[in-house]
Enzyme design. Structure first.
Site, PDB file in Angstrom:
ATOM      1  N   ASP A 113       0.859  -1.164   0.000  1.00  0.00           N
ATOM      2  CA  ASP A 113       0.000   0.000   0.000  1.00  0.00           C
ATOM      3  C   ASP A 113       0.908   1.231   0.000  1.00  0.00           C
ATOM      4  OD1 ASP A 113      -3.198   0.609   1.624  1.00  0.00           O
ATOM      5  OD2 ASP A 113      -2.090   1.757   0.122  1.00  0.00           O
TER       6      ASP A 113
HETATM    7  C1  GLC Z   1      -4.304   4.143  -0.194  1.00  0.00           C
HETATM    8  C2  GLC Z   1      -5.219   3.025  -0.019  1.00  0.00           C
HETATM    9  C3  GLC Z   1      -5.230   2.078  -1.172  1.00  0.00           C
HETATM   10  C4  GLC Z   1      -5.055   2.848  -2.463  1.00  0.00           C
HETATM   11  C5  GLC Z   1      -3.677   3.470  -2.436  1.00  0.00           C
HETATM   12  C6  GLC Z   1      -3.404   4.299  -3.680  1.00  0.00           C
HETATM   13  O1  GLC Z   1      -3.940   4.812   0.910  1.00  0.00           O
HETATM   14  O2  GLC Z   1      -5.138   2.311   1.203  1.00  0.00           O
HETATM   15  O3  GLC Z   1      -6.474   1.362  -1.152  1.00  0.00           O
HETATM   16  O4  GLC Z   1      -5.180   1.968  -3.574  1.00  0.00           O
HETATM   17  O5  GLC Z   1      -3.486   4.283  -1.299  1.00  0.00           O
HETATM   18  O6  GLC Z   1      -4.225   5.435  -3.670  1.00  0.00           O
END
Ligand code: GLC
Length: 737
Positions: free
Chosen positions: A283
């Site tokens: 993430d």
């Molecule tokens: C975030 C989220 C994830 C998302 C990623 C990119 O903080 O937890 O679900 O795809 O960042 O935006």
């Protein structure tokens, strides 16, 4: 030049062109054998990795934030499109760029990184799950996958499947409910739909990321057995069904170890036990080391240049490679997994082609999803369906004259034309509070006639009551916004909406409430209103979908994918310290309280009575179930049950089969099917039970085993209302893989 010569030359030209393609392919295949689509994805990845320099390999194992701004305010990387993530192409090798977009409801446009760009929003993931129809999930995934591809993206960070252990979790709307089988089947189909468009889907957030409070530090504490039989089982079923090209590991810790460097999760379970061939991306801000993370199974660091405290997969990893802390073999494996997924989903042969999308067709997909996923919770004295001849309709609250609410955070989809209700606070992260341009009021007016429909915003209760008084019917829209990075403090409706509903109900006996929420909310006025429809976050087709259900053009058939508690006291954890920024978050959350008994299984095991059960939902007709017949061949069990539509209109019923193993403290869903029947019609519905839902995970042998004995098989209209059980004897033994 005479005609014959011209014709001859044309023929030569055609032959030359005809040969050009195979010759080009032959040339490519000779110098770039990995380009030969006849080879398997693994073979192609091996061929390609063998030609890469270490620098090129290191290039592939990290993405960059693909929009301007971000935590450090960097400019948008050259070649990025304005989205969450980007990996530049490697032209020398014919490797296309990775253009990564959020997410589960449609193509996001983070903070307007693509000015003026709009997209179609599906309703909540909970709404899709509430359809109990994998084919609908597939169509939704296909639609957003095509929109992503048409905008230049080849990775969608979509496939949220964390279980709803707490109705306060701010991201429940991105997920598929509390049950691993329902979530697994629905998200698995959703992933297939996305990838049918040659866009890699990313199942997330792996794993047990079941609250937003302190999401980047909290440790989820849960036994391996309970985790395998709940959160991980949802992932296992979805991965087996959907074959996602990537998995996103989550921010939280699991049993003390960050998920993105958790060897048990990433290697022992995902890659060794499930033989997962794709790649694990972190993430955004979820990477905390280089050697430890890589050796635990992390394959790609996401946007570390902006979101991690170090760019772990840059210099630190190069040093770890030089020091032998990470082997070249493991580096090759990381790159192999990324390339294999790209070959398997068709990113080389089917590069995105920027083109307009069919907005009307895509909106219909969103609308049909909600029509099948909205859940009718209450309908006293057949308040619904309304007659299209209704003399006057008061539409009240939740900006229903402009649009329908969406959930907040990285998944938010910006409609064409922008937010239907701009400026609502918070306008910044996790805002903006987005309203999709699909006004229920206009849809209602198109059915009853514009002159018969009037609107009052809910903030002026007296005005709303006056309108309700002079209207034949009052439809109150109530909303509760949720979003990524925070949890609800409680389930109460905010901004005096309870008072509004109570006052309107007093003023008009035909009061209907339509909920636009992240899931269950408190309804102190429930007995005072005629009907309640849960419309979740309704998406780009929400207005017409809600109106079609209210006026009976569609017979509601949604069934709850989550238990609706009477109060927070009934939950495994009454308090959620730190939720909504109130109080101090705990360092860990003990999921061993309920273990695998998530949701309805907790309520049954503890003999608690929810307000509405998992699997519950009303229809405008009625169904009856006959005596089920159970046929077992080894561990393959099929249940056939006669279903009859005993009402006066066509409708759809969800046959839910629950199984209680010997000694288990609660039955759990083991199979389901939705059937549409005309009034009076009946049909034998056969449901195959998922073997893993008959088994239990044996941590000693690290595999699934059937305990053996007499299993009770129930057919239910929801988890609480189960018919008479039918016993089936199963022999003890290891579950066949
Ligand atoms: C975030 C989220 C994830 C998302 C990623 C990119 O903080 O937890 O679900 O795809 O960042 O935006």
């Amino acid at each position: 030049m005479n005609k014959r010569t011209r014709a001859g030359l044309r023929l030569v030209g055609v032959l030359a062109m005809g040969l050009a393609a195979p010759l080009a392919l032959a040339a490519a295949s000779a110098s770039q054998p990995w380009m030969n689509p006849k080879f398997s994805p693994d073979k192609r990845a091996d061929l390609l990795v063998s030609k890469m320099t270490q620098a090129e390999k290191l290039h592939m194992i990290r993405s960059y934030f693909g929009s301007p701004g971000g935590p450090k305010g960097f400019p948008m990387p050259k070649g990025a499109l304005g989205s969450a993530g980007y990996v530049p192409a490697i032209p020398r090798l014919g490797i296309p760029a990775l253009q990564e977009s959020d997410a589960g409801m449609g193509v996001a446009n983070p903070h307007g990184a693509r000015p003026g760009d709009g997209a179609t929003s599906l309703p909540s993931g909970l709404a899709t799950a509430a359809t109990w129809t994998p084919q609908i999930a597939y169509k939704g995934g296909k639609m957003i996958g095509h929109e992503a591809w048409s905008k230049g993206f080849n990775i969608l960070l979509a496939g949220g499947i964390d279980l709803v252990r707490d109705p306060r979790n701010g991201r429940n709307f991105e997920y598929a409910g509390e049950d691993p089988l329902l979530a697994g089947e629905m998200v698995g189909s959703f992933i297939k739909g996305i990838q049918s468009q040659h866009v890699i889907s990313t199942i997330k957030h792996y794993a047990v990321n079941d609250q937003e409070t302190a999401r980047t530090t909290v440790s989820a504490v849960i036994s391996k057995k309970a985790m395998r039989e709940s959160d991980l089982l949802a992932f296992e079923i979805a991965i087996a069904k959907g074959d996602p090209g990537s998995v996103m590991c989550s921010y939280n810790k699991v049993n003390g170890d960050w998920a993105c460097e958790n060897k048990y999760l990433l290697t022992d379970v995902l890659k060794d036990d499930w033989k997962y061939p794709g790649f694990v991306m972190s993430d955004w801000g979820g990477t905390h080391s280089s050697a430890k993370a890589v050796n635990a199974g992390l394959d790609q660091e996401s946007a570390g240049e902006q979101f991690d405290d170090k760019e772990w997969f840059d210099k630190p990893l190069k040093q770890d490679l030089a020091d032998g802390k990470v082997s070249e073999k493991r580096l090759d494996d990381m790159v192999h997994r990324i390339l294999r997924s790209m070959f398997a989903v068709g990113l080389f042969e089917h590069p995105p082609t920027k083109q307009p999308v069919n907005r009307a067709a895509d909106k219909r997909v969103a609308q049909h999803t909600l029509e099948a996923g909205a859940v009718l919770l209450r309908n006293e004295h057949d308040t619904l369906p309304l007659a299209s001849s209704t003399a006057s309709v008061a539409v009240i609250g939740a900006h229903a004259d402009k649009g329908v609410l969406a959930g907040g955070g990285s998944s938010v989809v910006v409609p064409w034309g922008g937010n239907a209700v701009p400026g609502l606070k918070p306008t910044e992260w996790p805002g903006p509070i987005m309203y999709q341009r699909s006004a229920p009021m206009a849809a209602i007016a198109s059915i009853v006639g514009k002159s018969k429909v009037h609107f009052a915003e809910g903030d002026d209760i007296a005005k709303a009551v006056a309108l309700a008084k002079r209207s034949k019917v009052a439809v109150v829209f109530a909303q509760k916004w949720a979003g990524e990075s925070f949890d609800w403090v409680n389930l109460k409706l905010d901004d005096n909406q309870d008072q509004l509903i109570e006052a309107v109900a007093k003023a008009n006996p035909n009061t209907i409430v339509v909920l636009e929420t992240n899931g269950p909310v408190d309804m102190p006025w429930l007995d005072q209103v005629g009907a309640v429809l849960e419309a979740w976050y309704p998406g780009s087709g929400g207005g017409p979908a809600i109106a079609n259900i209210l006026f009976g053009k569609v017979n509601p058939s949604g069934r709850l994918p989550v238990t609706w508690p009477r109060s927070l006291d009934q939950l495994p954890r009454k308090d959620l310290p730190g939720a909504g920024g109130h109080g101090t978050p705990d360092k860990s959350v003990d999921y061993n309280i309920e273990g695998a008994d998530v949701g309805y299984r907790w309520f049954i095991a503890k003999d608690k009575q929810p307000l509405f059960s998992f699997g519950y939902g009303l229809s405008y007709t009625q169904f009856s179930h006959g005596t089920p017949k159970v046929a077992a061949h080894g561990h393959q069990v099929k249940v056939t049950v006669p279903v009859q539509n005993t009402g006066k209109r066509a409708g759809a019923d969800v046959v839910q089969v629950y199984v209680k193993a010997p000694g288990a403290d609660a039955p759990h869903l083991a199979g389901f099917d939705k059937v549409s029947l005309k009034a009076g019609a009946s049909q034998g519905v056969t449901v195959s039970l998922h073997p893993k839902l008959l088994a239990e995970f044996d941590t000693a042998s690290d595999d699934w085993r059937i305990a053996g004995g007499d299993y009770q098989v129930y057919v239910g209209s929801d988890a609480e209302h189960l018919g008479q059980p039918v016993n089936v004897h199963l022999a003890a033994g290891k579950l066949a893989p």
